[in-house]
Structure formats: structure tokens, C-alpha cells
Design an enzyme around this catalytic site. Structure first.
Site, PDB file in Angstrom:
ATOM      1  N   ASP A 175     -26.696  10.250 -10.193  1.00 49.71           N
ATOM      2  CA  ASP A 175     -26.550  11.530 -10.864  1.00 49.71           C
ATOM      3  C   ASP A 175     -27.526  12.523 -10.266  1.00 49.71           C
ATOM      4  OD1 ASP A 175     -28.538   9.847 -11.923  1.00 49.71           O
ATOM      5  OD2 ASP A 175     -27.521   9.673 -13.827  1.00 49.71           O
ATOM      6  N   GLU A 222     -26.155  15.024 -17.491  1.00 48.18           N
ATOM      7  CA  GLU A 222     -26.954  15.369 -18.672  1.00 48.18           C
ATOM      8  C   GLU A 222     -26.137  16.112 -19.722  1.00 48.18           C
ATOM      9  OE1 GLU A 222     -29.728  14.268 -19.577  1.00 48.18           O
ATOM     10  OE2 GLU A 222     -30.566  13.513 -17.718  1.00 48.18           O
TER      11      GLU A 222
END
Length: 147
Positions: free
Chosen positions: A67, A127
Site C-alpha cells: 500500500d 487508508e
């Protein structure tokens, strides 16, 4: 440069340029530059996503995901690689995840023979939401027969 130094270098560079959600132009450019020259196909299957495919001529592919997005947090650390973006910081460790994946991509690039092809997926919007879905919906996993 040894693997540990390479990972540290990537992480510190990425820590300086945190970006939010799926608006990651500097991060994506950095990832693509770090992959440049490696024997892989680099694509952007969705907004602010980068993938690197190493084709070893195998039927199946294994995927490695990292990520890339940061958090809307002001960095208070006084370090040489401090965030250059006010109100934004890699307080979540995604700079480390991306650095490790880039380092592993460099390791894979040195291999002559692997039991499977390898797909690196650099994902935005972890997120918040939506980054993984966009990548899955792009069809990249099906196209490369990821198992």
C-alpha cells in the site's frame, strides 16, 4: 548497494513524499522510476495504482501487494527524511511496505527461473477505501492468472 541499504533508501525517499487516498502522483512516479530498467512490464491498472509484472513463462502468477497512501497527520519528527508535505505523513508504515516490495522486485529481477510469474501491486487508497477494489475490478489478476 546491499538489499538492506536499498530498502532503507527507498523508505526514506518515500517517507519524504507522503500523499493521500488515490492522489499519489509523486509516489507513483517514484515507484515507476525505481522499477525502470527492470525486466518487467509496468502498468497502471487503476487511478494511482502501479503494477510490475515479471514473466517467467509460467502458467500461474503470485502477487505481492504494497500500500502506498499516507495519513493526514502532521509529522513532528526532526529527521533528515521528514515529510515534505505539511499535514501528511507515513505514520502507518506504508512507506516501509512499498520500500520492501520495491526491494523484492529488484531481487526478483535478478532471478533467471522462478516457479511462478510475479506481479507486484502498489495500491492506493488503503487508508480510506476503494483502492483494492479498483485494482481487482481492472481485471489484472485474471489477466495474469494470479493464484
Amino acid at each position: 548497494m546491499n538489499w538492506s541499504d536499498m530498502a532503507t533508501h527507498f523508505r526514506r525517499d518515500l517517507h519524504r513524499i507522503p500523499e493521500l487516498h488515490d492522489d499519489l502522483p509523486k509516489t507513483c512516479a517514484y515507484v515507476k522510476a525505481a522499477l525502470a530498467g527492470l525486466p518487467c512490464d509496468v502498468t497502471e491498472p487503476s487511478r494511482s495504482a502501479v503494477c510490475a509484472y515479471f514473466d517467467f513463462g509460467r502458467k500461474e502468477t503470485v502477487a505481492w501487494r504494497a500500500d502506498m497512501d499516507a495519513l493526514p497527520v502532521q509529522e513532528a519528527n526532526e529527521i533528515a527524511w521528514k515529510s515534505e508535505h505539511p499535514g501528511c505523513m507515513h505514520a502507518c508504515g506504508h512507506d516501509g511496505h512499498t520500500a520492501m516490495a520495491l526491494t523484492l522486485a529488484h531481487m526478483v529481477a535478478q532471478q533467471q527461473d522462478m516457479p511462478r510469474n510475479v506481479l507486484f501491486v502498489f495500491q492506493p487508497a488503503e487508508e480510506t477505501t476503494g483502492g483494492a477494489k479498483q485494482i481487482v475490478d481492472s481485471g489484472i489478476f485474471a489477466r495474469h492468472n494470479v493464484v
